[in-house]
Enzyme design. Structure first.
Site, mmCIF file in Angstrom:
data_model
loop_
_atom_site.group_PDB
_atom_site.id
_atom_site.type_symbol
_atom_site.label_atom_id
_atom_site.label_comp_id
_atom_site.label_asym_id
_atom_site.label_seq_id
_atom_site.Cartn_x
_atom_site.Cartn_y
_atom_site.Cartn_z
ATOM 1 N N GLU A 171 0.816 -1.208 0.000
ATOM 2 C CA GLU A 171 0.000 0.000 0.000
ATOM 3 C C GLU A 171 0.855 1.267 0.000
ATOM 4 O OE1 GLU A 171 -3.157 -0.081 2.896
ATOM 5 O OE2 GLU A 171 -4.035 -1.871 2.021
ATOM 6 N N GLU A 369 -4.873 -8.920 0.509
ATOM 7 C CA GLU A 369 -5.549 -8.718 1.800
ATOM 8 C C GLU A 369 -7.039 -8.607 1.544
ATOM 9 O OE1 GLU A 369 -4.208 -5.388 4.203
ATOM 10 O OE2 GLU A 369 -2.108 -5.898 3.824
HETATM 11 C C1 BGP Z 1 -4.387 -2.538 5.284
HETATM 12 C C2 BGP Z 1 -2.962 -2.652 5.738
HETATM 13 C C3 BGP Z 1 -2.762 -3.597 6.879
HETATM 14 C C4 BGP Z 1 -3.888 -3.650 7.896
HETATM 15 C C5 BGP Z 1 -5.261 -3.626 7.218
HETATM 16 C C6 BGP Z 1 -6.465 -3.545 8.141
HETATM 17 O O1 BGP Z 1 -4.620 -1.297 4.728
HETATM 18 O O2 BGP Z 1 -2.115 -3.082 4.693
HETATM 19 O O3 BGP Z 1 -1.514 -3.282 7.432
HETATM 20 O O4 BGP Z 1 -3.707 -2.806 8.920
HETATM 21 O O5 BGP Z 1 -5.345 -2.592 6.294
HETATM 22 O O6 BGP Z 1 -6.945 -2.230 8.294
HETATM 23 P P1 BGP Z 1 -6.923 -1.457 9.671
HETATM 24 O O7 BGP Z 1 -5.652 -1.841 10.314
HETATM 25 O O8 BGP Z 1 -6.960 -0.015 9.338
HETATM 26 O O9 BGP Z 1 -8.138 -1.901 10.390
#
Ligand code: BGP
Length: 475
Positions: A171, A369
């Protein structure tokens, strides 16, 4: 009860992801090895939920053997994480490796492989060294691009016989968007110029690392993990379509196009110029980007993004921000994950797959993801202590189904990875929303326990087939 069953192709990845900073903790970390995330946490701890953060995280550094055993029990074919750039060196400028950290990583990778799981490694998942952030302004600087290439060179040389699937960034748009575009995170500076400079330097760094990897002749591939948002306009009217198209240019195509097609969209460059956004790039840099596109993409897909045309004029005193062109739109009746505030719409997987097929030369890609963070998951614990996360099973099933459907329709989708393997630390939300197949029990010294979804995931992985309970979708 009506059901449907679909087969998973034999080579289809069924994995789970995480990152170094969200799991490993600071054990063994040396003075001067803070990452940007560590600095943010140290400077601004009150914004982190219940004070939890990267300091201990899941303590993976000390507990990786336990976690690798659980990977096997959860049926993972692949596991994705990152190497922590900020801990890999004791001297970032001269590329002096921290042998202690590098040896930990050797052991960790060996254990993953010995468990029959294939590791996939990102070079940066927000772990920009704090020293480079403070000394050079991080990705604002071309020097940092060079130091990232040096880092990649050292990592490839050390681990190329253990890892064949590499990714430059996870990201790459996120940190600068939160820090410089929206000023939501420490150190809260608004500068659209800086935002675009970081974007460009991460595109350039990716191309340079791809070039290096090919020149060295290593076996394997280099890709990137992007988070383009499937963006739907409120309506089919021209003004709403334009809002979605502009959103797509600024947030999605700014990485997708250079990384896959080798060039920035001309319209994006024109708009940046039109709004006076200043970023430094040279013809040589654009040529490097053109000649070194990635081998594959990982795509993080959580929720649909919906926009409408802006209804109010821009305040002339507010510097340019892409929101000049759009406003968020909330679909009435949308299905929500209320803990995270994200809409649930599995169709995003199919729509992204078709877009990559039609507009991005059907490059190999996988869902890097997808997942569901739930608050107070302890309420779903049964008498045996196991979290009965049927909502997660339904979520994965529906999203995985869309990936398999897209693949049948010609998409080059290589697999599905859940975020996350274990519960872990989110930026600011810390352990609030739980994402894992494996619970991290904070009340009991971070004890690990498989959730119901882990056994289900293993079943899908071993049988190579997915059964969906159709009634669940419409509850
Ligand atoms: C993505 C990231 C992860 C993780 C995930 C979950 O954007 O790559 O590192 O954190 O989101 O989202 P959040 O942590 O904001 O709930």
């Amino acid at each position: 009860m009506s059901k449907k069953t679909v087969a998973l192709p034999q080579d289809f990845i069924l994995g789970a992801a995480s990152s170094a900073w969200q799991t490993e903790g600071w054990s063994g970390k040396k003075e001067g090895q803070d990452s940007y995330m560590d600095l943010w946490y140290k400077n601004d701890r009150h914004v982190w939920h219940d004070g939890y953060g990267p300091a201990v995280a899941t303590d993976l550094f000390n507990r990786y053997e336990e976690d690798v055993a659980l990977m096997k029990q959860a049926g993972l074919t692949h596991y994705r994480t990152s190497i922590n750039w900020s801990r890999f060196f004791t001297d970032y400028e001269n590329g002096v490796i921290d042998e202690e950290y590098a040896a930990y990583y050797d052991r960790f990778l060996d254990a993953i492989r010995a468990a029959g799981v294939e590791p996939m490694i990102c070079l940066e998942h927000y772990e920009l060294p704090g020293y480079l952030f403070e000394t050079y302004g991080g990705w604002s600087s071309k020097k940092v691009v060079e130091l990232f290439v040096l880092y990649a060179e050292k990592v490839f040389a050390r681990y190329h016989h253990k890892v064949t699937r590499w990714f430059t960034f996870n990201e790459p748009i996120v940190v600068q968007t939160r820090v410089y575009l929206d000023a939501l995170r420490w150190p809260y500076q608004q500068s659209t110029d800086t935002w675009m400079q970081w974007n460009h330097h991460k595109n350039l760094a990716t191309a340079k690392v791809v070039k290096l990897f090919r020149e060295k002749g290593y076996q394997g591939s280099v890709g990137a993990i992007l988070n383009p948002e499937v963006t739907y306009p409120r309506s089919s009217a021209a003004h709403d379509l334009k809002a979605a198209e502009r959103y797509d240019l600024f947030y999605n195509r700014v990485f997708l196009d250079p990384m896959v097609k080798g060039e920035y969209p001309a319209e994006l460059v024109r708009l940046l110029d039109h709004h006076g956004v200043k970023w430094e790039y040279t013809a040589d840099e654009l040529a490097i980007i053109r000649d070194n596109t990635v081998d594959e993409l990982g795509i993080n897909l959580y929720y649909p993004h919906r926009v409408k045309a802006p209804s109010r004029a821009w305040n002339p005193e507010t510097p340019f921000h892409p929101a000049w062109y759009y406003e968020p739109f909330e679909l009435p009746g949308r299905r929500m994950n209320k803990s995270r505030g994200w809409e649930i719409y599995p169709r995003i997987i199919y729509d992204m797959a078709m877009r990559i097929k039609d507009e991005y030369r059907n490059i190999p890609w996988f869902i890097a993801e997808s997942g569901m963070g739930i608050e107070n998951e302890g309420q779903f614990r049964d008498n045996d202590g196991v979290i009965q996360d049927d909502y997660r099973i339904a979520f994965i099933g529906e999203h995985l189904f869309e990936a398999l459907r897209a693949r049948e329709d010609g998409a080059n989708c290589q697999g599905y990875m859940l975020w996350a393997f274990t519960d872990n630390v989110s930026p600011m939300n810390a352990f609030k929303n739980r994402y894992g197949l494996v619970e991290i029990d904070l009340q009991h010294q971070r004890a690990r326990r498989l959730k119901k979804s882990a056994s289900w995931y293993r079943g899908v992985s071993e049988s190579r087939s997915l059964t969906l309970n159709l009634d669940d979708e419409w509850k």
